[in-house]
Motif scaffolding. Structure first.
Motif, PDB file in Angstrom:
ATOM      1  N   GLU A  63      45.724 -33.186 -78.927  1.00 35.94           N
ATOM      2  CA  GLU A  63      45.862 -32.030 -79.667  1.00 35.94           C
ATOM      3  C   GLU A  63      46.339 -32.393 -81.136  1.00 35.94           C
ATOM      4  O   GLU A  63      47.273 -33.099 -81.282  1.00 35.94           O
ATOM      5  CB  GLU A  63      46.860 -31.224 -78.922  1.00 35.94           C
ATOM      6  CG  GLU A  63      47.280 -29.891 -79.789  1.00 35.94           C
ATOM      7  CD  GLU A  63      48.640 -29.177 -79.028  1.00 35.94           C
ATOM      8  OE1 GLU A  63      47.850 -27.999 -78.535  1.00 35.94           O
ATOM      9  OE2 GLU A  63      49.503 -29.553 -79.260  1.00 35.94           O
ATOM     10  N   THR A  79      46.883 -31.768 -73.925  1.00 40.65           N
ATOM     11  CA  THR A  79      48.000 -31.924 -74.555  1.00 40.65           C
ATOM     12  C   THR A  79      48.545 -30.893 -75.083  1.00 40.65           C
ATOM     13  O   THR A  79      47.883 -29.996 -76.003  1.00 40.65           O
ATOM     14  CB  THR A  79      47.635 -32.941 -75.847  1.00 40.65           C
ATOM     15  OG1 THR A  79      47.137 -34.057 -75.058  1.00 40.65           O
ATOM     16  CG2 THR A  79      48.860 -33.349 -76.519  1.00 40.65           C
ATOM     17  N   SER A  95      55.609 -33.684 -81.032  1.00 40.93           N
ATOM     18  CA  SER A  95      55.425 -33.778 -82.553  1.00 40.93           C
ATOM     19  C   SER A  95      56.345 -32.711 -83.066  1.00 40.93           C
ATOM     20  O   SER A  95      56.182 -31.532 -82.816  1.00 40.93           O
ATOM     21  CB  SER A  95      54.060 -33.700 -82.897  1.00 40.93           C
ATOM     22  OG  SER A  95      53.323 -34.823 -82.086  1.00 40.93           O
ATOM     23  N   TRP A  96      56.923 -32.753 -84.039  1.00 37.87           N
ATOM     24  CA  TRP A  96      57.918 -31.965 -84.703  1.00 37.87           C
ATOM     25  C   TRP A  96      58.206 -31.914 -86.267  1.00 37.87           C
ATOM     26  O   TRP A  96      58.729 -31.145 -86.451  1.00 37.87           O
ATOM     27  CB  TRP A  96      59.455 -32.474 -84.339  1.00 37.87           C
ATOM     28  CG  TRP A  96      59.991 -33.781 -84.985  1.00 37.87           C
ATOM     29  CD1 TRP A  96      60.493 -33.706 -86.379  1.00 37.87           C
ATOM     30  CD2 TRP A  96      59.430 -35.276 -84.673  1.00 37.87           C
ATOM     31  NE1 TRP A  96      60.603 -35.161 -86.779  1.00 37.87           N
ATOM     32  CE2 TRP A  96      59.740 -35.989 -85.958  1.00 37.87           C
ATOM     33  CE3 TRP A  96      58.748 -35.802 -83.892  1.00 37.87           C
ATOM     34  CZ2 TRP A  96      59.673 -37.303 -85.998  1.00 37.87           C
ATOM     35  CZ3 TRP A  96      58.745 -37.168 -83.942  1.00 37.87           C
ATOM     36  CH2 TRP A  96      59.099 -37.789 -84.957  1.00 37.87           C
ATOM     37  N   SER A 130      59.011 -43.893 -77.736  1.00 39.56           N
ATOM     38  CA  SER A 130      60.375 -44.162 -78.177  1.00 39.56           C
ATOM     39  C   SER A 130      61.070 -44.530 -76.769  1.00 39.56           C
ATOM     40  O   SER A 130      60.822 -44.053 -75.681  1.00 39.56           O
ATOM     41  CB  SER A 130      60.923 -43.018 -78.758  1.00 39.56           C
ATOM     42  OG  SER A 130      61.177 -41.778 -78.264  1.00 39.56           O
ATOM     43  N   GLY A 162      61.473 -40.950 -75.360  1.00 41.02           N
ATOM     44  CA  GLY A 162      60.288 -40.655 -74.793  1.00 41.02           C
ATOM     45  C   GLY A 162      60.106 -41.454 -73.291  1.00 41.02           C
ATOM     46  O   GLY A 162      59.466 -40.896 -72.471  1.00 41.02           O
ATOM     47  N   PHE A 180      50.249 -41.550 -70.790  1.00 39.84           N
ATOM     48  CA  PHE A 180      49.215 -41.612 -71.590  1.00 39.84           C
ATOM     49  C   PHE A 180      49.833 -42.874 -72.747  1.00 39.84           C
ATOM     50  O   PHE A 180      50.625 -42.195 -73.692  1.00 39.84           O
ATOM     51  CB  PHE A 180      48.513 -40.499 -72.377  1.00 39.84           C
ATOM     52  CG  PHE A 180      47.729 -40.657 -73.379  1.00 39.84           C
ATOM     53  CD1 PHE A 180      46.544 -41.573 -73.406  1.00 39.84           C
ATOM     54  CD2 PHE A 180      47.477 -39.932 -74.439  1.00 39.84           C
ATOM     55  CE1 PHE A 180      45.550 -41.925 -74.210  1.00 39.84           C
ATOM     56  CE2 PHE A 180      46.542 -39.936 -75.503  1.00 39.84           C
ATOM     57  CZ  PHE A 180      45.527 -41.151 -75.312  1.00 39.84           C
ATOM     58  N   SER A 181      49.434 -44.183 -72.640  1.00 39.76           N
ATOM     59  CA  SER A 181      50.305 -45.187 -73.605  1.00 39.76           C
ATOM     60  C   SER A 181      49.303 -45.579 -74.195  1.00 39.76           C
ATOM     61  O   SER A 181      48.271 -45.697 -74.479  1.00 39.76           O
ATOM     62  CB  SER A 181      50.856 -46.364 -72.688  1.00 39.76           C
ATOM     63  OG  SER A 181      50.078 -47.366 -72.540  1.00 39.76           O
ATOM     64  N   ARG A 182      49.916 -46.129 -75.428  1.00 37.85           N
ATOM     65  CA  ARG A 182      49.044 -47.002 -76.411  1.00 37.85           C
ATOM     66  C   ARG A 182      48.955 -48.534 -76.404  1.00 37.85           C
ATOM     67  O   ARG A 182      48.610 -49.219 -77.212  1.00 37.85           O
ATOM     68  CB  ARG A 182      49.422 -46.687 -78.015  1.00 37.85           C
ATOM     69  CG  ARG A 182      50.855 -47.067 -78.369  1.00 37.85           C
ATOM     70  CD  ARG A 182      51.156 -47.093 -79.662  1.00 37.85           C
ATOM     71  NE  ARG A 182      50.843 -45.597 -80.369  1.00 37.85           N
ATOM     72  CZ  ARG A 182      51.881 -45.057 -80.717  1.00 37.85           C
ATOM     73  NH1 ARG A 182      53.280 -45.573 -80.736  1.00 37.85           N
ATOM     74  NH2 ARG A 182      51.685 -43.724 -81.191  1.00 37.85           N
TER      75      ARG A 182
HETATM   76  C1  FMN Z   1      49.084 -42.683 -77.042  1.00 29.33           C
HETATM   77  C2  FMN Z   1      49.656 -41.325 -77.920  1.00 29.33           C
HETATM   78  C3  FMN Z   1      49.033 -40.373 -77.788  1.00 29.33           C
HETATM   79  C4  FMN Z   1      49.598 -39.175 -78.522  1.00 29.33           C
HETATM   80  N1  FMN Z   1      49.117 -38.040 -78.588  1.00 29.33           N
HETATM   81  C5  FMN Z   1      49.195 -37.040 -79.213  1.00 29.33           C
HETATM   82  C6  FMN Z   1      48.530 -35.916 -79.474  1.00 29.33           C
HETATM   83  O1  FMN Z   1      47.428 -35.591 -79.065  1.00 29.33           O
HETATM   84  N2  FMN Z   1      49.345 -34.678 -80.171  1.00 29.33           N
HETATM   85  C7  FMN Z   1      50.549 -34.611 -80.490  1.00 29.33           C
HETATM   86  O2  FMN Z   1      50.877 -33.842 -81.145  1.00 29.33           O
HETATM   87  N3  FMN Z   1      51.128 -35.864 -80.363  1.00 29.33           N
HETATM   88  C8  FMN Z   1      50.705 -36.920 -79.811  1.00 29.33           C
HETATM   89  N4  FMN Z   1      51.183 -38.238 -79.550  1.00 29.33           N
HETATM   90  C9  FMN Z   1      52.764 -37.983 -80.017  1.00 29.33           C
HETATM   91  C10 FMN Z   1      53.871 -38.265 -78.964  1.00 29.33           C
HETATM   92  O3  FMN Z   1      53.266 -37.499 -77.929  1.00 29.33           O
HETATM   93  C11 FMN Z   1      55.286 -37.703 -79.300  1.00 29.33           C
HETATM   94  O4  FMN Z   1      55.359 -36.392 -79.611  1.00 29.33           O
HETATM   95  C12 FMN Z   1      55.595 -38.599 -80.700  1.00 29.33           C
HETATM   96  O5  FMN Z   1      55.099 -39.879 -80.757  1.00 29.33           O
HETATM   97  C13 FMN Z   1      57.127 -38.529 -80.781  1.00 29.33           C
HETATM   98  O6  FMN Z   1      57.767 -39.217 -79.738  1.00 29.33           O
HETATM   99  P1  FMN Z   1      57.981 -40.740 -79.652  1.00 29.33           P
HETATM  100  O7  FMN Z   1      59.007 -40.801 -80.749  1.00 29.33           O
HETATM  101  O8  FMN Z   1      58.679 -41.057 -78.300  1.00 29.33           O
HETATM  102  O9  FMN Z   1      57.033 -41.588 -79.823  1.00 29.33           O
HETATM  103  C14 FMN Z   1      50.898 -39.366 -79.025  1.00 29.33           C
HETATM  104  C15 FMN Z   1      51.559 -40.447 -78.735  1.00 29.33           C
HETATM  105  C16 FMN Z   1      51.052 -41.637 -78.103  1.00 29.33           C
HETATM  106  C17 FMN Z   1      51.923 -42.622 -78.140  1.00 29.33           C
END
Ligand code: FMN
Length: 471
Positions: free
Chosen positions: A71, A112, A145-146, A237, A240, A252-254
């Motif tokens: 999303e 998402t 996402s903020w 994070s 997270g 869903f990881s990278r």
């Molecule tokens: C593999 C992956 C896919 C993500 N896909 C989306 C997405 O489709 N839309 C979105 O708003 N954020 C997406 N995010 C962002 C995270 O969900 C999260 O909101 C943001 O990274 C902050 O969290 P963090 O600091 O724990 O990484 C994605 C993050 C990762 C790692």
């Protein structure tokens, strides 16, 4: 429903005698970013229903666990302009998934949905509805996402501090669970003789109070087939990871390489015991790409071509600008990196999620990239191709099947969310050539065994794990 025992069970065993884990596979509908080859002559629309339906039907034909939609709530901008990689936008998740529910029977449907800019009542209604319409195939990827730039679309620019994003997400999820659980599932009598519709006139009553929410009333969607949608998490994070360990069914990881995957897998799975959960109750599914060929060499050639298509000269400059934080539109993409250092401090070039890329010590990134460009004599475009990722699995179908299986058996993941580089036909060849090889190895289903997504993913039912909730 089967749970822990079936998650790793299979009649097949590895050479060491260990039962082979079964692989979970999902199809990622390519999003609006530089992994999308919209410029390829074979690329179709990213917004017409026929494209979504094509990918979903291919995934279901191949017995995949689910289709996944990411999303983006605001088109990314750079230098105040939407850039070409984002122009197609993304249609609304629930609308697309509801339409897909009508043209598929077994495929899970994962969407998402952000927990910062939405409200639990609305989101819970939408997921409960999707779960009904799809007969138990819904999943919710809870993202946090903020950024204030995206928030402007909701008149909420900057209302939530970064450090509070997961507190709100946790409360959002708890509130949603309260709503889903406000119906037990046996209330609808519809007894024509007595005229009684409900056995319990208090069905759907709920109240949830926390620092972020204060809601009470009646939830208007009776309990859905899965009770609650399957919960995904996609943040990396520390917060997270804890959020996922506490509450998610899948990540869903990278972390799509073998070593990074193993480290992430071990880290996250080791957190589960603290929440009274078994390792099998949280599935790790990295996003990965693939390129197939008749020979390994042909596949590698194709992979290089795809990367060059994905990173045009213009794209390379846009991505470089996100680190340099400067307008580099005059730079020659086939020439060397800029001599000036990145601008540090205020974000002037990119806004929204792209700006997050710039938060990570741009001077250090620039130093690293310069060293790499010098060592390998790379132009701007070559460098960006090199550093912005490459296809994860490249080779003949046999090689790709072997590698995918290796990742799963060696605990680098429990499966994969496959992101084809072409929309909508990019999964067809994989379905026809790689999937049968995985099935032959006994590590991927030949038929759906259950009907719900929770069953496909071998997850315990929600009541098994969700016992502690606070008001
Ligand atoms: C593999 C992956 C896919 C993500 N896909 C989306 C997405 O489709 N839309 C979105 O708003 N954020 C997406 N995010 C962002 C995270 O969900 C999260 O909101 C943001 O990274 C902050 O969290 P963090 O600091 O724990 O990484 C994605 C993050 C990762 C790692």
């Amino acid at each position: 429903m089967s749970n822990e025992s079936s998650s790793s069970s299979s009649s097949s065993r590895s050479s060491s005698g260990k039962p082979l884990k079964r692989i979970h596979l999902a199809a990622h509908f390519p999003g609006v970013n530089n992994t999308t080859v919209w410029s390829d002559p074979q690329a179709g629309s990213q917004i017409e229903f026929s494209s979504f339906a094509h990918l979903a039907r291919t995934a279901e034909r191949a017995k995949f666990d689910f289709l996944f939609l990411a999303e983006g709530l605001r088109l990314r901008e750079q230098n105040g302009l939407i850039y070409d990689l984002d122009v197609v936008g993304r249609p609304d998740t629930f609308t697309v998934l509801a339409a897909l529910a009508a043209v598929t029977d077994r495929l899970g449907l994962a969407g998402t949905i952000n927990s910062t800019f939405n409200e639990p009542y609305e989101v819970a209604r939408q997921f409960a509805s999707l779960d009904h319409l799809s007969a138990g195939r819904s999943a919710w990827n809870v993202v946090t996402s903020w950024d204030a730039f995206t928030g402007e679309n909701f008149r909420r620019g900057g209302f939530l501090r970064e450090e509070d994003r997961y507190a709100r997400a946790q409360q959002f999820l708890e509130a949603s669970w309260r709503l889903f659980d406000s119906w037990r599932g046996d209330e609808v009598l519809a007894d024509r003789a007595s005229g009684a519709f409900l056995s319990d006139p208090r069905a759907g009553e709920f109240a949830y109070r926390s620092s972020e929410f204060d809601i009470a009333g009646r939830f208007d969607v009776p309990r859905s087939p899965q009770g609650r949608p399957v919960i995904f998490q996609a943040g990396d994070s520390e917060q997270g990871r804890e959020f996922a360990a506490a509450s998610a069914d899948a990540i869903f990881s990278r972390h799509g390489t073998l070593e990074a995957g193993k480290a992430f897998y071990a880290d996250v799975k080791s957190r589960l015991a603290r929440y009274g959960r078994s390792p099998d109750s949280l599935k790790i599914l990295p996003a990965v790409t693939f390129v197939l060929g008749d020979t390994d060499a042909e596949a590698h050639e194709k992979a290089e071509l795809v990367r060059r298509q994905q990173v045009s000269g213009q794209t390379a400059i846009r991505l470089l600008e996100q680190v340099w934080n400067r307008d580099l539109s005059d730079l020659d993409p086939e020439g060397p990196l800029p001599e000036a250092d990145p601008l540090v401090g205020e974000h002037t070039v990119a806004q929204g999620r792209a700006s997050v890329r710039m938060n990570r010590d741009p001077l250090a990134v620039a130093r690293e990239w310069r060293a790499l460009a010098e060592a390998k004599n790379l132009s701007v475009r070559d460098l960006v191709i090199e550093v912005t990722g490459r296809q994860s699995f490249i080779g003949t179908p046999a090689r790709v099947a072997e590698e995918l299986n290796r990742f799963v058996q060696e605990d680098a993941s429990d499966g994969f969310i496959l992101a084809p580089h072409l929309t909508p036909g990019g999964l067809d060849e994989f379905a026809d050539t790689v999937v049968p090889l995985l099935q032959e190895r006994g590590v991927f289903r030949t038929e759906y065994e259950g009907s719900t997504l929770r069953e496909h993913l071998d997850l315990p039912s929600p009541t098994d794990t969700r016992t502690k909730e606070t008001t």
